[in-house]
Design an enzyme around this catalytic site. Structure first.
Site, PDB file in Angstrom:
ATOM      1  N   GLY A 159     -55.820   8.775  15.761  1.00  0.00           N
ATOM      2  CA  GLY A 159     -54.017   9.301  15.108  1.00  0.00           C
ATOM      3  C   GLY A 159     -54.402  10.551  15.210  1.00  0.00           C
ATOM      4  CB  SER A 196     -54.756   9.128  22.224  1.00  0.00           C
ATOM      5  OG  SER A 196     -55.036   8.167  21.294  1.00  0.00           O
ATOM      6  CG  ASP A 223     -47.138  11.858  17.859  1.00  0.00           C
ATOM      7  OD1 ASP A 223     -47.281  12.784  16.592  1.00  0.00           O
ATOM      8  OD2 ASP A 223     -47.514  10.525  17.115  1.00  0.00           O
TER       9      ASP A 223
HETATM   10  C1  GLA Z   1     -47.477   8.555  14.326  1.00  0.00           C
HETATM   11  C2  GLA Z   1     -45.859   8.627  15.355  1.00  0.00           C
HETATM   12  C3  GLA Z   1     -44.917   9.798  14.718  1.00  0.00           C
HETATM   13  C4  GLA Z   1     -45.201   9.779  13.258  1.00  0.00           C
HETATM   14  C5  GLA Z   1     -46.128  10.133  12.574  1.00  0.00           C
HETATM   15  C6  GLA Z   1     -46.399   9.920  11.309  1.00  0.00           C
HETATM   16  O1  GLA Z   1     -48.210   9.192  14.696  1.00  0.00           O
HETATM   17  O2  GLA Z   1     -46.486   8.500  16.250  1.00  0.00           O
HETATM   18  O3  GLA Z   1     -43.976   9.979  16.129  1.00  0.00           O
HETATM   19  O4  GLA Z   1     -43.763   9.164  12.879  1.00  0.00           O
HETATM   20  O5  GLA Z   1     -46.591   8.787  13.254  1.00  0.00           O
HETATM   21  O6  GLA Z   1     -45.654  11.005  10.710  1.00  0.00           O
END
Ligand code: GLA
Length: 373
Positions: A111, A114, A159
């Protein structure tokens, strides 16, 4: 014209999200930061059109032939790379062949993004080899597109934006509709602690996409373009138009957007008690309304929130496992870290990986180039 390098190293960070979870694909607000852990990609140009990549993780090496357009279909880790290479191929860039060895100090499936670190890292490699760059936002969007098309995960923009655009010592506030960003300074008095539950998550298994669909249904039923367009003030009047699970999913998103804005204001004012309360509320909402936490993350947050020296603690990222993040008193970071490790071990019956991290810069070429070849 400056010559393009034949050997160089790219560093691409992971990220933790301080607050604003599952809001990005609802056109909302998020506040992640890049961390001082990630991928290091040591690159050597090849005279042909082949791309050969290996990792230090025991994954099978992957290779590509740039002589033909790359298309989706792979199921291994090379799919993220293929997606990014294909993005630049479509723009007509003449990408030279290269080989690279990738080392990581980021838990895969933990989470901490990566996959975005790999996508943006490869984009940085391609741009360095070609001696030209896209606009930073265009690069991040191309990497998101790679994840949609080649990994089948309909992720938002958080991300890839964090990995590409983050600034050292700052969190990154993103308005995911306008794509406006602001760098929010994190004062030295506060430290960031990450706790890896060790529960592996896989956003490609469909639960992430299911949440996204539920949010889109809720917005449609409320007659709004996105859940971003529903305010906390009007929520009590409109929530009766929805039934569960859409009602609880929407409640999370509507209240979370409010929390992100309040968090950014409180962080700028150095109001850490408010920041901590908002983090704890965010976790409760992800657990009860959005239902993306898990038993281990709930245990971790519960025990850490009670520790002396902790402002707040919540799960971070897509959920269904992965990591929790806590903001703690920077003046006693090591003792809080040790207390957190001990408290989690007692609550969980195993010792999770716990580490302190700092807000780092986004993906970049490392100077001077260090090569292992
Ligand atoms: C993942 C997704 C992001 C976002 C998060 C939850 O990391 O890649 O775009 O939606 O979950 O906040």
């Amino acid at each position: 014209m400056t010559p393009t390098p034949d050997q160089f190293t790219v560093v691409s960070p992971g990220r933790v999200n301080l607050i604003g979870e599952h809001t990005d694909y609802n056109d909302g607000f998020v506040l992640p930061l890049a961390i001082d852990r990630g991928l290091r990609i040591v690159v050597r140009r090849r005279p042909d059109q082949r791309v050969l990549l290996s990792t230090d993780r025991g994954d099978s090496p992957v290779q590509f032939d740039l002589g033909t357009p790359l298309v989706p279909g792979r199921t291994d880790w090379g799919r993220y790379v293929a997606g990014v290479l294909a993005g630049y191929q479509r723009l007509g860039w003449a990408i030279p062949g290269f080989e690279a060895s990738i080392t990581a100090d980021l838990p895969a499936g933990g989470g901490l993004s990566s996959s975005a670190a790999l996508e943006v890292g490869i984009a940085t490699v391609i741009e360095t080899l070609c001696g030209q760059s896209l606009d930073a936002i265009a690069t991040a969007l191309m990497c998101q597109q790679a994840e949609h098309e080649f990994a089948g995960v309909p992720c938002g923009i958080m991300d890839q934006f964090a990995v590409k655009l983050a600034r050292r010592g700052h969190a990154l506030f993103i308005d995911c509709r306008s794509r406006d960003i602001a760098h929010v300074p994190l004062g030295g008095g506060i430290a960031v602690l990450v706790i890896d539950s060790g529960v592996k998550h896989a956003l490609g298994d469909g639960s992430y996409a299911a949440r996204r669909r539920e949010c889109e249904t809720a917005a449609r039923l409320l007659g709004r373009p996105a859940l971003r367009d529903v305010s906390c003030v009007e929520w009590p009047d409109v929530e009766r138009l929805l039934s569960d699970p859409e009602r609880r999913r929407a409640r999370h998103v509507v209240t979370e957007n409010d929390r992100v804005c309040a968090f950014a204001a409180a962080a700028r004012a150095g109001d850490w008690p408010t920041v901590g309360r908002l983090m704890n509320e965010s976790h409760a909402s992800l657990r009860d309304n959005f239902e993306v936490s898990c038993h281990e993350l709930d245990c971790i947050c519960e025990v850490i929130q009670r520790l002396d020296g902790v402002c707040g603690c919540r799960m971070t990222g897509g959920g269904f496992g992965g990591c929790a993040v806590a903001l703690i008193d920077g003046s006693r970071a090591s003792s809080v870290e040790a207390a957190a490790r001990a408290a989690c071990a007692t609550a969980l019956g195993y010792e999770p990986e716990v580490f302190l991290t700092t807000a780092a810069a986004g993906a970049r070429r490392e100077e001077p180039a260090r090569s292992t070849f």
